[in-house]
Design a protein around this motif. Structure first.
Motif, mmCIF file in Angstrom:
data_model
loop_
_atom_site.group_PDB
_atom_site.id
_atom_site.type_symbol
_atom_site.label_atom_id
_atom_site.label_comp_id
_atom_site.label_asym_id
_atom_site.label_seq_id
_atom_site.Cartn_x
_atom_site.Cartn_y
_atom_site.Cartn_z
ATOM 1 N N HIS A 147 0.844 -1.189 0.000
ATOM 2 C CA HIS A 147 0.000 0.000 0.000
ATOM 3 C C HIS A 147 0.880 1.241 0.000
ATOM 4 C CE1 HIS A 147 -2.602 -3.191 1.580
ATOM 5 N NE2 HIS A 147 -3.619 -2.498 1.089
ATOM 6 N N CYS A 148 0.249 2.366 -0.299
ATOM 7 C CA CYS A 148 1.006 3.614 -0.355
ATOM 8 C C CYS A 148 1.311 4.150 1.035
ATOM 9 C CB CYS A 148 0.254 4.652 -1.188
ATOM 10 S SG CYS A 148 -1.387 5.078 -0.529
ATOM 11 N N THR A 149 0.411 3.944 1.957
ATOM 12 C CA THR A 149 0.609 4.435 3.324
ATOM 13 C C THR A 149 0.084 3.394 4.312
ATOM 14 O OG1 THR A 149 -1.532 5.567 3.342
ATOM 15 C CG2 THR A 149 0.404 6.860 2.642
ATOM 16 N N GLU A 150 0.465 3.574 5.567
ATOM 17 C CA GLU A 150 -0.019 2.670 6.608
ATOM 18 C C GLU A 150 -1.520 2.825 6.806
ATOM 19 O OE1 GLU A 150 0.939 1.552 11.311
ATOM 20 O OE2 GLU A 150 1.999 3.210 10.294
ATOM 21 N N GLU A 151 -2.047 4.051 6.584
ATOM 22 C CA GLU A 151 -3.475 4.263 6.751
ATOM 23 C C GLU A 151 -4.273 3.437 5.738
ATOM 24 O OE1 GLU A 151 -1.218 6.563 6.638
ATOM 25 O OE2 GLU A 151 -1.276 7.284 8.727
ATOM 26 N N HIS A 152 -3.810 3.401 4.489
ATOM 27 C CA HIS A 152 -4.500 2.605 3.478
ATOM 28 C C HIS A 152 -4.337 1.108 3.756
ATOM 29 C CE1 HIS A 152 -5.093 5.679 -0.020
ATOM 30 N NE2 HIS A 152 -5.664 6.049 1.114
ATOM 31 N N TRP A 153 -3.222 0.716 4.318
ATOM 32 C CA TRP A 153 -3.031 -0.689 4.687
ATOM 33 C C TRP A 153 -4.046 -1.116 5.748
ATOM 34 C CZ3 TRP A 153 -1.051 -2.419 9.569
ATOM 35 C CH2 TRP A 153 -0.864 -3.800 9.651
ATOM 36 N N LYS A 154 -4.266 -0.265 6.725
ATOM 37 C CA LYS A 154 -5.252 -0.581 7.753
ATOM 38 C C LYS A 154 -6.673 -0.534 7.201
ATOM 39 C CE LYS A 154 -2.465 1.192 11.603
ATOM 40 N NZ LYS A 154 -2.382 2.203 12.688
ATOM 41 N N GLU A 155 -6.885 0.287 6.199
ATOM 42 C CA GLU A 155 -8.228 0.436 5.640
ATOM 43 C C GLU A 155 -8.610 -0.726 4.723
ATOM 44 O OE1 GLU A 155 -10.565 3.601 2.698
ATOM 45 O OE2 GLU A 155 -8.651 4.147 3.656
ATOM 46 N N ASP A 156 -7.624 -1.361 4.103
ATOM 47 C CA ASP A 156 -7.884 -2.412 3.121
ATOM 48 C C ASP A 156 -8.244 -3.725 3.829
ATOM 49 O OD1 ASP A 156 -8.096 -3.931 0.893
ATOM 50 O OD2 ASP A 156 -5.975 -3.892 0.346
ATOM 51 N N GLU A 157 -9.480 -4.137 3.731
ATOM 52 C CA GLU A 157 -9.933 -5.389 4.332
ATOM 53 C C GLU A 157 -9.659 -6.593 3.435
ATOM 54 O OE1 GLU A 157 -14.022 -4.928 5.218
ATOM 55 O OE2 GLU A 157 -13.715 -3.359 6.757
ATOM 56 N N GLU A 158 -9.403 -6.361 2.147
ATOM 57 C CA GLU A 158 -9.164 -7.462 1.218
ATOM 58 C C GLU A 158 -7.747 -8.020 1.341
ATOM 59 O OE1 GLU A 158 -11.368 -8.817 -0.924
ATOM 60 O OE2 GLU A 158 -12.916 -7.553 -0.027
ATOM 61 N N HIS A 159 -6.859 -7.262 1.958
ATOM 62 C CA HIS A 159 -5.459 -7.694 2.012
ATOM 63 C C HIS A 159 -5.283 -9.001 2.783
ATOM 64 C CE1 HIS A 159 -1.119 -7.524 2.153
ATOM 65 N NE2 HIS A 159 -1.135 -7.551 3.471
ATOM 66 N N ALA A 160 -6.139 -9.255 3.746
ATOM 67 C CA ALA A 160 -6.010 -10.483 4.546
ATOM 68 C C ALA A 160 -6.221 -11.736 3.712
ATOM 69 C CB ALA A 160 -7.013 -10.445 5.696
ATOM 70 N N LYS A 161 -6.879 -11.618 2.542
ATOM 71 C CA LYS A 161 -7.141 -12.794 1.724
ATOM 72 C C LYS A 161 -5.872 -13.345 1.086
ATOM 73 C CE LYS A 161 -11.881 -11.409 0.573
ATOM 74 N NZ LYS A 161 -12.829 -11.093 -0.530
ATOM 75 N N TYR A 162 -4.895 -12.479 0.776
ATOM 76 C CA TYR A 162 -3.673 -12.953 0.118
ATOM 77 C C TYR A 162 -2.416 -12.666 0.931
ATOM 78 C CZ TYR A 162 -3.907 -8.050 -1.419
ATOM 79 O OH TYR A 162 -4.031 -6.686 -1.461
ATOM 80 N N CYS A 163 -2.558 -12.167 2.144
ATOM 81 C CA CYS A 163 -1.388 -11.862 2.964
ATOM 82 C C CYS A 163 -0.629 -13.135 3.352
ATOM 83 C CB CYS A 163 -1.819 -11.103 4.224
ATOM 84 S SG CYS A 163 -0.453 -10.573 5.277
ATOM 85 N N THR A 164 -1.353 -14.210 3.659
ATOM 86 C CA THR A 164 -0.697 -15.454 4.054
ATOM 87 C C THR A 164 0.136 -16.025 2.915
ATOM 88 O OG1 THR A 164 -2.522 -15.920 5.576
ATOM 89 C CG2 THR A 164 -1.072 -17.750 5.010
ATOM 90 N N ARG A 165 -0.388 -15.958 1.703
ATOM 91 C CA ARG A 165 0.369 -16.453 0.549
ATOM 92 C C ARG A 165 1.615 -15.619 0.310
ATOM 93 N NH1 ARG A 165 -4.408 -17.504 -3.943
ATOM 94 N NH2 ARG A 165 -5.522 -19.181 -2.826
ATOM 95 N N LEU A 166 1.496 -14.296 0.453
ATOM 96 C CA LEU A 166 2.661 -13.447 0.249
ATOM 97 C C LEU A 166 3.750 -13.735 1.273
ATOM 98 C CD1 LEU A 166 0.979 -10.013 -0.607
ATOM 99 C CD2 LEU A 166 2.142 -11.582 -2.161
ATOM 100 N N LYS A 167 3.368 -13.990 2.506
ATOM 101 C CA LYS A 167 4.354 -14.343 3.522
ATOM 102 C C LYS A 167 5.036 -15.668 3.179
ATOM 103 C CE LYS A 167 4.999 -15.172 8.467
ATOM 104 N NZ LYS A 167 4.350 -15.270 9.805
ATOM 105 N N GLU A 168 4.276 -16.607 2.659
ATOM 106 C CA GLU A 168 4.834 -17.894 2.255
ATOM 107 C C GLU A 168 5.873 -17.713 1.149
ATOM 108 O OE1 GLU A 168 2.792 -21.109 -0.493
ATOM 109 O OE2 GLU A 168 2.070 -21.337 1.569
ATOM 110 N N VAL A 169 5.564 -16.891 0.163
ATOM 111 C CA VAL A 169 6.512 -16.646 -0.930
ATOM 112 C C VAL A 169 7.736 -15.911 -0.405
ATOM 113 C CG1 VAL A 169 6.815 -15.517 -3.160
ATOM 114 C CG2 VAL A 169 4.646 -16.636 -2.617
ATOM 115 N N ASN A 170 7.543 -14.974 0.503
ATOM 116 C CA ASN A 170 8.662 -14.246 1.105
ATOM 117 C C ASN A 170 9.640 -15.222 1.758
ATOM 118 O OD1 ASN A 170 10.343 -12.744 2.817
ATOM 119 N ND2 ASN A 170 8.789 -11.191 3.184
#
Length: 519
Positions: free
Chosen positions: A118-141
């Motif tokens: 995200h562009c800012t921490e505020e938008h990161w907290k606002e985005d509810e869809e991010h939790a759907k792919y956050c686990t996969r991104l951590k796995e790839v990391n």
């Protein structure tokens, strides 16, 4: 090499046994004496010890900007320049003036997955869809850091020839690894690494082998495809009851596999492709990597003459520094050409034979590899009259038939699909269908498979001119590792997720009746 561990803690080994004064020392005595003095000496080993891993298993998660590896940091910077903020992009549907500008690129790294999202921490907290792919991104990391951690990657230690009378199962990855004698895949991460490395050769082997999971009973193989594969398997395998050995390859025709539009698969080490030969011990394979992005061998090291070296040393002008290659190239739509492959001992140039930048490597008696950096339409004439459905086949790994072309438009100015583009797949597919050889195609997602299959019905000289060999569906030996797009981390696919196959339409010859055309 088998190493036997000997327990030297016994007192009988550490101290010499009592013996008469005039008795000659025995071999056991010298061994025991050397053991005592070796306690104070540094152990010497024939092979250098492997260095300690840079990262341990419990220390694989790092934000991209704080990664210990330059390539990972460079990828994070590329994503920050390309990927738009999903919250900013979604707000463009509003009519406010300040939302009409382009969405800002991502700068803030998610503390849970480590990716710039995200562009800012505020938008990161606002985005509810991010939790759907956050686990996969951590796995790839963590997977990316594990590959560079410096640990011993046992999942990449490939087994040798298959034992006599040991059957191979193609039910799934786990059973395949077990029946082939691979090291035990103890973690899901090891499974992902191994499946990504082997997905190209084992996808081919899994589709062609007589014990393949693609059968008539599960409706993946069609009756026409069964006849087509029966012709190939008569060349790939020996007669029933005969042993599958290298000696059985004598007198059999060479099986040629044309991998068109090759990119990453052309840069795999030859010993990875040799795993395909282990599945068919009595077959000689010739792999042809053909495409404008085929990886060619590194050029030979040119040695400067002594006069040129002296001239360069005495020159007052400073020597120009070589341009540094970028550490990481982003995978934006058109993947970059892979890095040059290592030149092997018997690598030879084949430009004189094929007329395009090419090379040939006779790797083993059962495997020959040829790479040609050109469009298949430019070299088809050299194979046109020798193609045989009993010994030749084509493979296209994620060719993108249904994607819009970047340099071809129709009469109305709209972009053509790549399957109809005269500079891409347009002239190629009719050539392949005319050969009657099977054409296997893979895709990286269900949407990609559907897009490519739909494009067949609108392509000129393709629609109505083919019949199915394998119906579209999942590929048992697709990669289990998620691939993330740099232009949008929310876009994730798996290499060779699905597979399907077609061939040129066959027209059976029918005998006319006695009384002409009416009977």
């Amino acid at each position: 090499m088998v190493i036997r561990l000997v327990d030297h803690r016994s007192a009988a080994r550490l101290f010499p046994v009592l013996r008469p004064r005039n008795a000659l020392p025995t071999i056991q005595h010298y061994q025991s004496t050397r053991l005592i003095f070796n306690l104070f000496r540094k152990a010497k080993s024939g092979k250098p010890t492997s260095p300690a891993p840079i990262l341990t298993e419990d220390n694989l998660f790092h934000p991209f900007s704080k990664s210990p590896f330059p390539a990972v940091r460079a990828r994070g910077q590329a994503i920050q320049q390309l990927a738009p903020c999903p919250v900013c992009a979604s707000s463009h549907s509003h009519v406010h003036a300040h939302t009409q500008a382009q969405p800002r690129t991502v700068k803030f790294e998610c503390p849970d997955c480590g990716w710039p999202t995200h562009c800012t921490e505020e938008h990161w907290k606002e985005d509810e869809e991010h939790a759907k792919y956050c686990t996969r991104l951590k796995e790839v990391n963590e997977d990316e850091h594990d590959l560079r951690s410096g640990r011993r990657l046992r999942e990449f230690e490939l087994p040798g020839p298959q034992g006599y009378e040991e059957a191979i199962s193609f039910a799934n990855w786990d059973v395949f690894w077990y029946t082939r004698g691979f090291p035990s895949m103890d973690t899901e991460r090891s499974r992902r690494h191994a499946s990504k490395l082997l997905t190209y050769p084992i996808t081919i082997g899994g589709a062609l082998h007589q014990h393949s999971g693609l059968t008539l009973s599960n409706q993946r193989l069609t009756p026409e495809g069964s006849r087509s594969l029966a012709a190939l398997r008569s060349t790939l395998h020996v007669a029933p009851g005969a042993p599958e050995t290298e000696e059985a390859a004598t007198g059999k025709p060479q099986v040629r596999i044309f991998i068109l539009g090759a990119r990453a698969e052309s840069s795999l080490p030859p010993h990875v492709w040799e795993q395909l030969c282990m599945l068919f011990p009595s077959t000689h394979f010739h792999l042809f990597f053909i495409g404008p992005q085929v990886s060619l061998p590194r050029p030979k090291n040119s040695t400067q003459s002594s006069e040129a070296a002296k001239t360069e040393a005495t020159s007052e002008k400073p020597v120009k520094e070589q341009e540094e290659k970028p550490i990481y190239l982003p995978n934006v739509y058109q993947p970059p050409t892979p890095a040059p492959i290592e030149r092997l001992k018997h690598t030879r140039s084949s430009i004189e034979r094929y007329g395009v930048p090419s090379y040939t490597v006779p790797y083993t008696p059962q495997l020959t590899i040829t790479g040609m950096q050109a469009n298949y339409a430019d070299v088809h004439a050299q194979f046109q009259h020798t193609l045989d459905p009993y010994s030749d086949l084509f493979f296209c790994f994620s060719p993108g038939f249904g994607f819009p072309s970047t340099d071809s438009v129709d009469e109305s100015g709209q972009q053509l699909l790549q399957i109809a583009s005269p500079t891409e797949w347009g002239p190629v597919l009719p050539m392949l269908l005319a050969s009657k050889c099977p054409i296997f195609v893979t895709g990286f997602s269900p949407t990609d498979i559907e897009r490519d299959v739909r494009s067949l019905s609108v392509a000129p000289e393709v629609a109505g001119e083919f019949e199915w060999v394998i119906t579209p569906g999942p590929n048992t030996f697709g990669s289990e590792k998620w691939e993330v797009a740099d232009f949008d981390p929310r876009v994730m696919v798996k290499t060779n997720w699905g597979i399907w196959a077609i061939r040129g339409k066959s027209r059976d010859v029918q005998e006319r009746g006695k009384f002409g055309l009416f009977f």
